[in-house]
Write a protein that holds these residues in place. Structure first.
Motif, PDB file in Angstrom:
ATOM      1  N   ILE A 193      22.335  15.054  26.893  1.00 19.68           N
ATOM      2  CA  ILE A 193      23.600  14.421  26.492  1.00 19.68           C
ATOM      3  C   ILE A 193      24.223  15.169  25.324  1.00 19.68           C
ATOM      4  N   ILE A 194      23.409  15.547  24.358  1.00 21.49           N
ATOM      5  CA  ILE A 194      23.911  16.307  23.201  1.00 21.49           C
ATOM      6  C   ILE A 194      24.478  17.643  23.657  1.00 21.49           C
ATOM      7  N   THR A 235      13.068  10.221  27.493  1.00 19.94           N
ATOM      8  CA  THR A 235      14.189   9.789  26.662  1.00 19.94           C
ATOM      9  C   THR A 235      14.688  10.929  25.781  1.00 19.94           C
ATOM     10  N   ILE A 236      13.762  11.680  25.211  1.00 19.54           N
ATOM     11  CA  ILE A 236      14.138  12.815  24.358  1.00 19.54           C
ATOM     12  C   ILE A 236      14.859  13.879  25.186  1.00 19.54           C
ATOM     13  N   VAL A 237      14.341  14.172  26.369  1.00 21.14           N
ATOM     14  CA  VAL A 237      14.989  15.158  27.246  1.00 21.14           C
ATOM     15  C   VAL A 237      16.386  14.679  27.628  1.00 21.14           C
ATOM     16  N   ASP A 238      16.515  13.403  27.967  1.00 21.26           N
ATOM     17  CA  ASP A 238      17.831  12.845  28.302  1.00 21.26           C
ATOM     18  C   ASP A 238      18.794  12.963  27.125  1.00 21.26           C
TER      19      ASP A 238
END
Length: 194
Positions: free
Chosen positions: A13-14, A6-9
Motif C-alpha cells: 500500500i505504501i 499484514t506487514i507485506v500488505d
C-alpha cells in the motif's frame, strides 16, 4: 504469519501511494510547462530489454510474452527519461489490462512519421470509453478500479510526455479486442540518427 502478511500488505500500500504521489507530481510539473528535454539517440531494443526486466516480463513465469520488432526503426531521438516513462507506462497498461497468456507486441515504423506501436489483446472496452482513456483518473475497468491498485494516470502521463516530446499518442481498438497505442514522434534529427 498473520503479522507478516499484514506487514507485506502495508508495504505494498505504501509503495502504491508513493507511486500515486510521484505520478501526481509529474502531472503537475507537466501542467506547469514540464522540464527541459535533451534529445539523444535511443536504441529501442536496449531500452525495451531494460524495461521488460524492470517489469518482470523477462521472467519465465510471467504469463504474457513480449514480442519486439524494431527492424524498420532501430532507434529514436528523444529525451531518454521522458521516452522511457512513456514506454514503461504503455507496457504496464498492456500488462495490467491485457489478457493473460497473450503476446504484447511492440513494433516500430518509419514511413511518413516515426512511430512505436504497442498492441495486445484486451478485455472489452466500450466505444464511449475509448476516447476517455487518456483522461486523468478515468478507469474503464470498474472491477480493477475498485481494487485501489490503479489510479488511471498511466495513459494521461504517457500522452502528456509524448506531446512534450513533440509527438502524439493515439489509442484504438481493432477487431473489438486488440488494444493499440501508437506513439508518433518527430522526425529524427540527422545528427541523432546514428
Amino acid at each position: 504469519d498473520y503479522y507478516r502478511k499484514t506487514i507485506v500488505d502495508c508495504q505494498h500500500i505504501i509503495s502504491e501511494l508513493k507511486r500515486l504521489i510521484e505520478n501526481i507530481l509529474l502531472l503537475a510539473r507537466l501542467d506547469a510547462g514540464g522540464h527541459d528535454l535533451v534529445p539523444e539517440s535511443i536504441p529501442l531494443r536496449e531500452l525495451f530489454d531494460d524495461i521488460a526486466k524492470q517489469l518482470g516480463l523477462a521472467d519465465s513465469g510471467h504469463s504474457q510474452r513480449l514480442a519486439l520488432d524494431f527492424s524498420k526503426l532501430p532507434s529514436v531521438a528523444a529525451d531518454r527519461a521522458a521516452f522511457t516513462q512513456v514506454c514503461a507506462n504503455l507496457l504496464i497498461n498492456a500488462i495490467q489490462h491485457g489478457e493473460p497468456d497473450e503476446v504484447i507486441a511492440v513494433t516500430s515504423e518509419n514511413d511518413a512519421q516515426p512511430r512505436i506501436c504497442f498492441s495486445n489483446v484486451s478485455g472489452p472496452i466500450e466505444a464511449a470509453d475509448l476516447g476517455r482513456l487518456k483522461e486523468r483518473f478515468f478507469q474503464a475497468d470498474t472491477a480493477r478500479a475498485q481494487t485501489g491498485r490503479n489510479a488511471g494516470l498511466g495513459l494521461t502521463i504517457a500522452d502528456q510526455l509524448t506531446r512534450q516530446l513533440g509527438g502524439s499518442l493515439t489509442i484504438e481498438l481493432r477487431d473489438k479486442k486488440h488494444f493499440v497505442a501508437t506513439v508518433y514522434l518527430p522526425k529524427i534529427a540527422p545528427e541523432l540518427s546514428s
